[in-house]
Every structure is written in C-alpha cells, then in structure tokens.
Design an enzyme around this catalytic site. Structure first.
Site, PDB file in Angstrom:
ATOM      1  N   GLY A  18       0.771  -1.234   0.000  1.00 10.91           N
ATOM      2  CA  GLY A  18       0.000   0.000   0.000  1.00 10.91           C
ATOM      3  C   GLY A  18       0.799   1.280   0.000  1.00 10.91           C
ATOM      4  O   GLY A  18       0.226   2.369   0.065  1.00 10.91           O
ATOM      5  N   GLY A  20       2.678   2.313  -2.489  1.00 11.67           N
ATOM      6  CA  GLY A  20       2.790   2.847  -3.840  1.00 11.67           C
ATOM      7  C   GLY A  20       3.973   2.320  -4.625  1.00 11.67           C
ATOM      8  O   GLY A  20       4.475   2.999  -5.523  1.00 11.67           O
ATOM      9  N   LYS A  21       4.406   1.088  -4.328  1.00 10.22           N
ATOM     10  CA  LYS A  21       5.532   0.503  -5.066  1.00 10.22           C
ATOM     11  C   LYS A  21       5.256   0.450  -6.559  1.00 10.22           C
ATOM     12  O   LYS A  21       6.110   0.803  -7.384  1.00 10.22           O
ATOM     13  CB  LYS A  21       5.825  -0.920  -4.565  1.00 10.22           C
ATOM     14  CG  LYS A  21       6.301  -1.014  -3.161  1.00 10.22           C
ATOM     15  CD  LYS A  21       6.629  -2.448  -2.777  1.00 10.22           C
ATOM     16  CE  LYS A  21       5.445  -3.372  -2.947  1.00 10.22           C
ATOM     17  NZ  LYS A  21       4.335  -3.044  -2.039  1.00 10.22           N
ATOM     18  N   THR A  22       4.054  -0.013  -6.906  1.00  8.78           N
ATOM     19  CA  THR A  22       3.722  -0.151  -8.329  1.00  8.78           C
ATOM     20  C   THR A  22       3.725   1.202  -9.018  1.00  8.78           C
ATOM     21  O   THR A  22       4.252   1.341 -10.131  1.00  8.78           O
ATOM     22  CB  THR A  22       2.353  -0.832  -8.493  1.00  8.78           C
ATOM     23  OG1 THR A  22       2.417  -2.159  -7.953  1.00  8.78           O
ATOM     24  CG2 THR A  22       1.954  -0.921  -9.963  1.00  8.78           C
ATOM     25  N   SER A  23       3.168   2.224  -8.384  1.00 11.88           N
ATOM     26  CA  SER A  23       3.149   3.563  -8.987  1.00 11.88           C
ATOM     27  C   SER A  23       4.564   4.092  -9.187  1.00 11.88           C
ATOM     28  O   SER A  23       4.896   4.623 -10.259  1.00 11.88           O
ATOM     29  CB  SER A  23       2.353   4.530  -8.102  1.00 11.88           C
ATOM     30  OG  SER A  23       1.011   4.130  -7.991  1.00 11.88           O
ATOM     31  N   ASP A  45       4.801  -9.783  -7.998  1.00  5.60           N
ATOM     32  CA  ASP A  45       3.722  -9.866  -7.009  1.00  5.60           C
ATOM     33  C   ASP A  45       2.673 -10.850  -7.508  1.00  5.60           C
ATOM     34  O   ASP A  45       2.138 -10.677  -8.607  1.00  5.60           O
ATOM     35  CB  ASP A  45       3.102  -8.481  -6.822  1.00  5.60           C
ATOM     36  CG  ASP A  45       2.125  -8.429  -5.643  1.00  5.60           C
ATOM     37  OD1 ASP A  45       1.697  -9.501  -5.188  1.00  5.60           O
ATOM     38  OD2 ASP A  45       1.804  -7.318  -5.201  1.00  5.60           O
ATOM     39  N   THR A 500      -7.311   0.514  -7.803  1.00  5.67           N
ATOM     40  CA  THR A 500      -6.503  -0.706  -7.790  1.00  5.67           C
ATOM     41  C   THR A 500      -6.830  -1.623  -6.608  1.00  5.67           C
ATOM     42  O   THR A 500      -7.067  -2.820  -6.799  1.00  5.67           O
ATOM     43  CB  THR A 500      -5.009  -0.356  -7.825  1.00  5.67           C
ATOM     44  OG1 THR A 500      -4.724   0.319  -9.054  1.00  5.67           O
ATOM     45  CG2 THR A 500      -4.155  -1.602  -7.740  1.00  5.67           C
TER      46      THR A 500
END
Length: 587
Positions: A18, A20-23, A45, A500
């Site tokens: 949560g 914001g790694k993906t962002s 992931d 998401t």
C-alpha cells in the site's frame, strides 16, 4: 529523483503493502523509457496490478506498452508458471507411465511449494538468462510486499546452499539430472543481486512509523545477503496545508514527526520525497506527473462526504458477536489496513466478553505494535515462518526420525532443510489456528492477497490429498472444509476507496468463490470521503473515492466504511474508538 541517477540495469522496488511501489516503479519505467532506454517492467507480485495501471492485459509473455515507446511489461503469473513447470516434468514421461502414476505425480506437484519454485525460476531467469533480457537496458522489478519479497530475494542463496550440499529430490525441483543446471542459475542470480553495479534496491515507504520501521528491517536483512546499493523513496507526502482543516493539519504533523524519527540506518541512505497527488495513479498521464511537485489545489464546490451514509462499524461486530466462536479472516491488498481492522474487531469482541485469539499470517505484521497494550480475554500471536519451520523440523525429527538410524536421521534432516519446508510448516500452523476457532473467536490478519492465495492453495492441496487417501464416502473434515462453511468462517475483504485495491479485492472475492469460500462482508477503510475534509487536496481525493464506494456498496450486501482518522489508531482505546466509527451498510 536520486534513485534514478546513474541507474544500474536491475532495479528492485519493495516495501510494505500500500505504499505505492507499483506507482513508483511504473513512473520510473516511463521516465527511463522517455530518455531513450529500452525498459522491461516485471511484476513478481502474485497479485500484480501493473496491467490495471496501464489499462492493458499483461501476462507471462513480454508485452509492449504501446503508449510508451521503449517500454515493455511482464507479470510472473504463479499459476501459469506452475502449470508450465509441471508440464516440463510430466510431459516427457506422458505415454511412458501408467495414468494412475502420472496423476499421482501431478498431484504431488500441485501444492504451493511447486507454485513458489516455478515463480522463483521465472524470476532468476530474468537475472541470468541473457537471451531473454538482451534487448533491454533496464529491468525493473515491482515486487510483492516486504515479507514475500525478502523470501524471494533470499531464495537464490537458500537454494544454492541446499543444492551445493548435494540435497534435494525430484519432488521439489524436478528431475535430478536438472540439478546441476539449477545450481548454476541460482549461483549466477546470487552474484547479480550482490553486484552494486548491476542491482539497486529501492525501498518505498510512507511517512508512517510502522512503515518506516519495516523498511529499516528490510534494509538490514537484504544488506546481509549482499544487496548493498539501496535508496529510500518516501511516497504520498501531504504538502503543508492551509489553516482551518484539522484532519489535514494532523496528517501533515504526523508525517513530519515520522520523518524526524526515521530510523538511523535509513537516514544514512539517499532519500527521495514524492508529494501526494489529487488523483489515483492510473494511466500514463497520471504516472508521468508523479515525480513533479503538487501545486496548491482549490477545494471542489461540492461536499463529497455528504453522499456517504453514516452508521457505526460496530454494527458488523455486533453481528459477528451473535455466535460465541468462529474464524474471522481479514483479507486484501497490502496497505489497506487489515492489521488495524483485525485488531479493532478482536478488541471489540473481547470487550463484549468473548474469548478471542488474534493472530497473523503476514510475515511483516505488527500486531503487538498496533495493540500497544493488553486486554482481558484477548490472546495475541503471530505465525512466524521461521519459528513455525523450526518447530515443524523438530517435530518431524522427533516422530518420523525416532525410529531411524543415524544415517536415516541425517537424510531426513537434509530433506527438511529444503526452502519448501517453510510452506508446509506455515500451513500446519494455520491449520491449528483454524481448529482452535471451534471453541473461541479467532481473528486472522492475513498476508497481502498473493501470499494468502498461496496459503489457501496449500490448504486446497492438503484437502485433495486427504480426500484421495480416505476415499469416496469417508467421513473427514479438512481445514478447507472449515473455511468453506459460512457458519464457521467469516471472511472480511478489506479495501481502500481506490481503483486498484478495489479491483484486486474483487478479484480475490472471485478467487475465493471458486474455492468454495464466500466472503461474508467488505470494509472500505481510511475513507477521506467519510471523513469530510476541507483541504483542497484532500477534498479532491475524497471526490475521487465516491465512484469506488458506490461500486462496492452496489455489488455487495454487507459493507462497512471506516473514515480516515486524524491520529493513527494505535492502542486498545484507539482501536475501540475505531470499531465504533464509520458507516455500515447491509442490504
């Protein structure tokens, strides 16, 4: 951004769920591609949402992101990887062995251990297979939440040690003839991870005490295995708000205090700060603006919170408390607040006079920090993978090994040294917790979605094996059967009012239903719309939440909505207040 300066070939983005790694990973990939580099963005992931961010379907085949020339993406799908892995083992002997024997081999390769190893092999291939990544200047890994990632990055060394000692058998890694090739691949992966000229670790965090503490531990654990090139990115920082909004002022001060108290090992690393943005990070346009400053934003004219109905969250707890025992599982994407909500529900049940056991299967959970105190009737524990594994090994050696000679015990001990043993040990500990719920309430804070699905996969594998051994018509009860019984198990899906997390929760809902487990209710946590802020930036983010809240309440019968609170809900009293706050809908 300091972490993008003189970027090495491999960049790993990790951190608590949560944050914001993906962002951050997607924005970094776009930035590098815009400079003319060929970039491959890989998600390790099990619950990847890279495809959702870019608005396209991405699977286990390298896919071009057409809106960003030079950028390609790949999602390591655990199930697809496991299926391909099984076929590589079973395919060559299909037609040579009896069907019954083939079915037995396939069943042995259907567990979570096989899924993990198959995914792991895909990961190491990207670090070592020059043909696969030859066309790319940079390979960026958007990883699973911290606990799962630490295990992933430690596995090359674990399997290198295991194989180097001449251990292993076909049930874990396939035909014995392939072990020498595996040893070479894993050793090359260890070398790549430890080379600071090739690999950089980006620790993504929010300005929160628990999140910073977790990446400090991650920093130390991964530095111990050679990942010394590390950077910190503090994401989602609220700019200093104008006077008049108590919620915004409280959040701003809370974040400043957390950064001032940042653990010393992190302060010694290069640190980047990324401001909170008014919209969700979905789409190329939004991602390209992530690393730019946030301008002062005027408050929208409408009051978004007015459309969120009000009723206490305790209504759901009251319904749960109608029984005097049962299993309550909080599931969802990392970072949605499962730990806090599980603790709040457990505290509320204990205050109603029930015996409650609060536990977690999350390798990175902080239950004791969240509770910060004791309460009569409430027992707290953690299914620690390392402890569970050691206990399992000791138990097997004391039972199966008791009748063996010295050589037999040594062979058994070698088998138990396999990294696969951890999955079996955690499953057995989880099974004991399920059994305990027959006489008291057991509230489980689960690991983020992907890791939980692997645990449930192990539960399903065990059920199928017991059913096969007992035979049709036999009377038995497995942990999976308890999970499938709505009178014994209540699953709460926890999400945020963001695209998401909601879509991932919907996917988890569908996955659970396919496994015969029907979720009991949903919780939308940390809602700004329900908190009704006055800050322009927070009001704009609150307005974005409304369609997500509407989507959840329209699709599901039992929903709770918890507002964002000025202070982090830490401690028994704060958790009691949280359980009484928010909105609950049943229709």
């Amino acid at each position: 951004m300091k972490f993008l300066f003189a970027s090495p070939r491999f960049l790993f983005f990790t951190g608590k769920g949560g944050v914001g790694k993906t962002s951050i990973a997607c924005a970094a990939a776009i930035h590098l591609a815009r400079t003319g580099k060929r970039v491959l963005l890989v998600s390790t992931d099990p619950a990847s949402n890279v495809g959702q961010v870019f608005g396209l379907t991405i699977g286990n085949i390298i896919t071009d992101v057409l809106t960003v020339p030079g950028l390609s993406a790949l999602e390591i799908d655990p199930e697809q990887a496991a299926e391909a892995y099984r076929e590589r083992i079973v395919g060559p002997v299909r037609g040579l062995l009896p069907e019954k024997e083939l079915a037995s081999i396939t069943e042995q390769l259907s567990g979570s251990c096989t899924t993990e190893i198959a995914s792991f092999n895909e990961f190491t291939a990207l670090l070592t297979d020059h043909d696969t990544v030859a066309d790319f200047d940079h390979v960026l890994f958007d990883t699973a939440p911290t606990g799962h990632t630490i295990r992933l990055l430690q596995l090359p060394g674990s399997w290198t040690d295991f194989l180097g000692a001449g251990k292993g058998d076909a049930s874990c890694l396939g035909p014995l003839s392939g072990l020498e090739k595996q040893r070479t691949i894993y050793a090359d992966a260890v070398t790549a991870l430890a080379d600071p000229l090739r690999t950089r670790l980006v620790l993504v965090t929010r300005a929160q005490r628990a999140t910073l503490a977790e990446i400090a531990r991650t920093h130390s654990e991964l530095a111990d295995i050679g990942l010394s090139q590390q950077h910190v990115v503090v994401n989602g920082l609220l700019p200093e708000p104008a006077a008049g909004d108590e919620l915004a002022a409280a959040i701003y001060q809370r974040e400043r205090t957390a950064l001032e108290d940042m653990p010393a090992p992190l302060r010694a690393l290069p640190v980047d700060r990324v401001a909170l943005k008014p919209t969700n990070m979905v789409g190329v346009d939004a991602l390209e603006g992530l690393f730019t400053a946030t301008d002062d934003i005027a408050a929208p004219a409408t009051v978004p919170g007015a459309e969120v109905p009000q009723a206490p969250l305790s209504a759901l707890v009251d319904e749960l408390a109608e029984a005097d025992h049962g299993l309550i599982m909080c599931m969802g994407k990392g970072g949605v607040g499962k730990t806090t909500l599980a603790a709040a529900i457990a505290v509320a049940l204990a205050r109603r006079g029930h015996q409650v056991h609060l536990t977690t299967t999350d390798p990175a959970a902080h239950l004791t920090d969240t509770l910060d105190g004791n309460l009569d009737g409430l027992e707290v524990s953690r299914i620690d993978p390392a402890v569970a594994t050691q206990q399992y090994r000791d138990r097997v050696l004391a039972t199966k090994g008791a009748a063996l000679d010295e050589q037999g015990r040594a062979t058994l001990a070698e088998d138990l040294a396999s990294p696969c043993t951890e999955e079996v040990a955690v499953f057995q500990a989880f099974s004991r917790v399920i059994h305990e719920s027959r006489r008291k309430f057991v509230v489980v804070d689960t690991a983020p979605t992907g890791h939980t699905l692997l645990l449930l996969d192990a539960t399903g594998s065990y059920h199928r094996e017991i059913a096969r051994q007992m035979g049709e018509g036999s009377n038995f009860t497995t942990p999976l059967m308890r999970l499938q019984n709505p009178d014994e198990t209540k699953v709460l899906l926890v999400t945020l009012a963001e695209t998401t997390p909601r879509l991932e929760a919907e996917g988890l809902h569908a996955d659970l239903q396919r496994a015969g487990i029907t979720p009991w209710g949903w919780v939308v946590n940390n809602s700004l719309a329900a908190a009704n802020p006055t800050s322009g930036l927070l009001r704009q983010r609150a307005a974005v939440e409304l369609p997500e809240i509407d989507a959840v309440t329209a699709a599901h019968r039992r929903v709770a909505i918890v507002p964002m609170l000025p202070a982090e809900p830490v401690g028994v009293q704060a958790l009691t207040t949280l359980a009484a706050a928010g909105t609950a809908l049943a229709h």
